[in-house]
Motif scaffolding. Structure first.
Motif, PDB file in Angstrom:
ATOM      1  N   ILE A 156      43.220  19.806  57.207  1.00 19.08           N
ATOM      2  CA  ILE A 156      42.261  20.377  58.456  1.00 19.08           C
ATOM      3  C   ILE A 156      42.892  21.744  58.579  1.00 19.08           C
ATOM      4  N   ALA A 157      44.429  21.618  59.034  1.00 17.44           N
ATOM      5  CA  ALA A 157      44.798  22.871  59.414  1.00 17.44           C
ATOM      6  C   ALA A 157      44.784  24.167  58.699  1.00 17.44           C
ATOM      7  N   MET A 158      45.174  23.753  57.230  1.00 16.23           N
ATOM      8  CA  MET A 158      45.751  24.868  56.435  1.00 16.23           C
ATOM      9  C   MET A 158      44.249  25.181  55.404  1.00 16.23           C
ATOM     10  N   MET A 171      38.225  15.566  49.405  1.00 13.06           N
ATOM     11  CA  MET A 171      39.561  15.751  48.991  1.00 13.06           C
ATOM     12  C   MET A 171      40.533  15.743  50.217  1.00 13.06           C
ATOM     13  N   THR A 172      40.323  16.039  51.349  1.00 15.82           N
ATOM     14  CA  THR A 172      40.876  15.757  52.604  1.00 15.82           C
ATOM     15  C   THR A 172      41.053  14.377  53.045  1.00 15.82           C
ATOM     16  N   TRP A 173      39.931  13.501  53.000  1.00 19.11           N
ATOM     17  CA  TRP A 173      39.862  12.328  53.289  1.00 19.11           C
ATOM     18  C   TRP A 173      40.523  11.287  52.150  1.00 19.11           C
ATOM     19  N   VAL A 174      40.319  12.035  50.806  1.00 20.50           N
ATOM     20  CA  VAL A 174      41.227  11.115  49.656  1.00 20.50           C
ATOM     21  C   VAL A 174      42.450  11.543  49.914  1.00 20.50           C
ATOM     22  N   SER A 179      47.712   8.766  51.175  1.00 19.42           N
ATOM     23  CA  SER A 179      49.053   8.872  51.852  1.00 19.42           C
ATOM     24  C   SER A 179      49.133   7.628  52.766  1.00 19.42           C
ATOM     25  N   PHE A 180      48.071   7.153  53.436  1.00 20.71           N
ATOM     26  CA  PHE A 180      48.201   5.933  54.049  1.00 20.71           C
ATOM     27  C   PHE A 180      48.362   4.783  53.158  1.00 20.71           C
ATOM     28  N   TYR A 181      47.838   4.717  52.070  1.00 18.83           N
ATOM     29  CA  TYR A 181      47.987   3.560  51.011  1.00 18.83           C
ATOM     30  C   TYR A 181      49.525   3.585  50.522  1.00 18.83           C
ATOM     31  N   TRP A 182      50.010   4.824  50.058  1.00 14.24           N
ATOM     32  CA  TRP A 182      51.163   4.921  49.659  1.00 14.24           C
ATOM     33  C   TRP A 182      52.410   4.367  50.496  1.00 14.24           C
ATOM     34  N   GLY A 183      52.226   4.575  52.021  1.00 12.95           N
ATOM     35  CA  GLY A 183      52.797   4.079  52.988  1.00 12.95           C
ATOM     36  C   GLY A 183      52.978   2.458  52.985  1.00 12.95           C
ATOM     37  N   PHE A 184      51.956   2.038  52.607  1.00 13.57           N
ATOM     38  CA  PHE A 184      51.894   0.431  52.784  1.00 13.57           C
ATOM     39  C   PHE A 184      52.729  -0.322  51.555  1.00 13.57           C
ATOM     40  N   ILE A 185      52.553   0.554  50.305  1.00 10.83           N
ATOM     41  CA  ILE A 185      53.449   0.099  49.336  1.00 10.83           C
ATOM     42  C   ILE A 185      54.700   0.609  48.628  1.00 10.83           C
ATOM     43  N   PHE A 186      55.123   1.878  49.218  1.00 10.05           N
ATOM     44  CA  PHE A 186      56.310   2.503  48.705  1.00 10.05           C
ATOM     45  C   PHE A 186      57.336   2.274  49.805  1.00 10.05           C
ATOM     46  N   PRO A 187      58.393   2.507  49.348  1.00  6.73           N
ATOM     47  CA  PRO A 187      59.394   2.586  50.379  1.00  6.73           C
ATOM     48  C   PRO A 187      59.279   3.338  51.746  1.00  6.73           C
ATOM     49  N   ALA A 188      59.751   3.062  53.060  1.00 10.15           N
ATOM     50  CA  ALA A 188      59.515   3.997  54.079  1.00 10.15           C
ATOM     51  C   ALA A 188      60.253   5.160  53.848  1.00 10.15           C
ATOM     52  N   ALA A 189      61.273   5.221  53.376  1.00  8.91           N
ATOM     53  CA  ALA A 189      62.067   6.499  52.964  1.00  8.91           C
ATOM     54  C   ALA A 189      60.992   7.492  52.221  1.00  8.91           C
ATOM     55  N   LEU A 190      60.173   7.129  51.346  1.00 13.04           N
ATOM     56  CA  LEU A 190      59.280   8.071  50.810  1.00 13.04           C
ATOM     57  C   LEU A 190      58.225   8.526  51.651  1.00 13.04           C
ATOM     58  N   ALA A 191      57.725   7.492  52.659  1.00 13.31           N
ATOM     59  CA  ALA A 191      56.732   7.754  53.539  1.00 13.31           C
ATOM     60  C   ALA A 191      57.293   8.585  54.531  1.00 13.31           C
TER      61      ALA A 191
END
Length: 233
Positions: A156-158, A171-174, A179-191
Motif C-alpha cells: 500500500i505504501a510503495m 496482487m496486494t492481497w495475494v 506472507s501470512f500462510y508462509w508464517g504458518f508453515i515455515f520456520p519462524a526465522a524465515l517469517a
C-alpha cells in the motif's frame, strides 16, 4: 541452491559470533541484505514514477486501439522506447529476493548443516526465546500475522494510487495472504526475516525513495517548462 544457502549460513555464523543472539543475527542479516539492494530499490522507484507518468498515455492508446490489439501493443512498445521505460525494472528487486528467500528457507530449516552453528547442541542453546518467539525453527502464529500485515502495508505504501487498482490491487492481497500462510508453515526465522524486510522497505521508502520521487517530479516540471518556452519561440 546449496551454494547460496551455505554462503548465507556462513554470514549468519559470523554475525551470530559477534552478537550472540540468533534472532538478532537474522534481523542484522536482513538489514544488510536490504541495504545492499538499495540501488535496485531506487531504480524500482524511478521505474514506478515513470510508469505513473506514462499511464495516461497508455490508457489513451488502449482506448484508441481497443479493437486493434496488435496496433495497441505496437504503440505501447513505442511509448516505452521513447520514454526510456523498462517494464521489467520494477520487478527486478522481487526477482532477486526470491532466490534469497529459497536459500534462507534451507538455512533456517537446518542451520547446523549450512554452517550457522558448529553442532546441534550449539544450535539448541541458541534457539531459546527471542522476544515472544519460543523457537525460531518452528512456525510462530503471531509472527505469521505480522508477516502478512507488514506485507500488505508495504504494498500500500510503495504502490502509487494510480497503479493500485485492478491486477495490482489483487496482487496486494495475494502477497499479504501468501506472507501470512508462509508464517504458518515455515520456520519462524524465515517469517522474522520477511517481516523485518517488509518494515525496512516501508522505512526505506519514506527516508530515501519518497524524497527521490519529489525530486523526479520537480525535474519533470523543469523539463516541461523548458519545452513550453522552446515551443513559444
Amino acid at each position: 541452491m546449496g551454494i547460496i544457502a551455505g554462503f548465507f549460513g556462513t554470514i549468519l555464523s559470523y554475525i551470530y559470533g559477534a552478537v550472540g543472539s540468533y534472532g538478532l543475527s537474522i534481523i542484522i542479516f536482513t538489514v544488510i541484505v536490504k541495504a545492499i539492494l538499495t540501488p535496485l530499490t531506487i531504480k524500482q522507484t524511478k521505474s514506478t514514477f515513470a510508469m505513473s507518468e506514462i499511464n495516461p498515455k497508455i490508457k489513451e492508446i488502449q482506448e484508441k486501439y481497443k479493437n486493434k490489439p496488435e496496433k495497441q501493443n505496437e504503440e505501447i512498445s513505442r511509448l516505452y522506447k521513447e520514454s526510456g521505460f523498462n517494464p521489467l525494472a520494477g520487478c527486478l528487486p522481487m526477482l532477486i529476493q526470491m532466490p534469497i528467500l529459497f536459500g534462507l528457507f534451507y538455512v533456517f530449516r537446518d542451520p547446523v548443516a549450512h554452517g550457522v552453528f558448529a553442532n546441534k547442541a550449539a544450535f539448541m542453546a541458541a534457539n531459546g526465546n527471542f522476544l515472544w518467539i519460543q523457537s525460531l525453527i518452528k512456525p510462530d502464529y503471531v509472527l505469521a500475522a505480522l508477516s502478512g500485515i507488514s506485507a500488505y502495508f508495504m504494498q500500500i505504501a510503495m504502490t502509487p494510487k494510480d497503479q493500485l487498482q485492478g491486477t495490482m490491487k489483487i496482487m496486494t492481497w495475494v502477497m499479504a495472504g501468501m506472507s501470512f500462510y508462509w508464517g504458518f508453515i515455515f520456520p519462524a526465522a524465515l517469517a522474522l526475516y520477511w517481516t523485518v524486510s517488509n518494515l525496512f522497505s516501508v522505512a526505506q521508502y519514506f527516508v530515501i525513495t519518497r524524497p527521490l520521487k519529489k525530486r523526479l517530479a520537480l525535474e519533470k516540471e523543469e523539463r516541461d517548462a523548458k519545452k513550453a518556452i522552446k515551443g513559444k519561440k
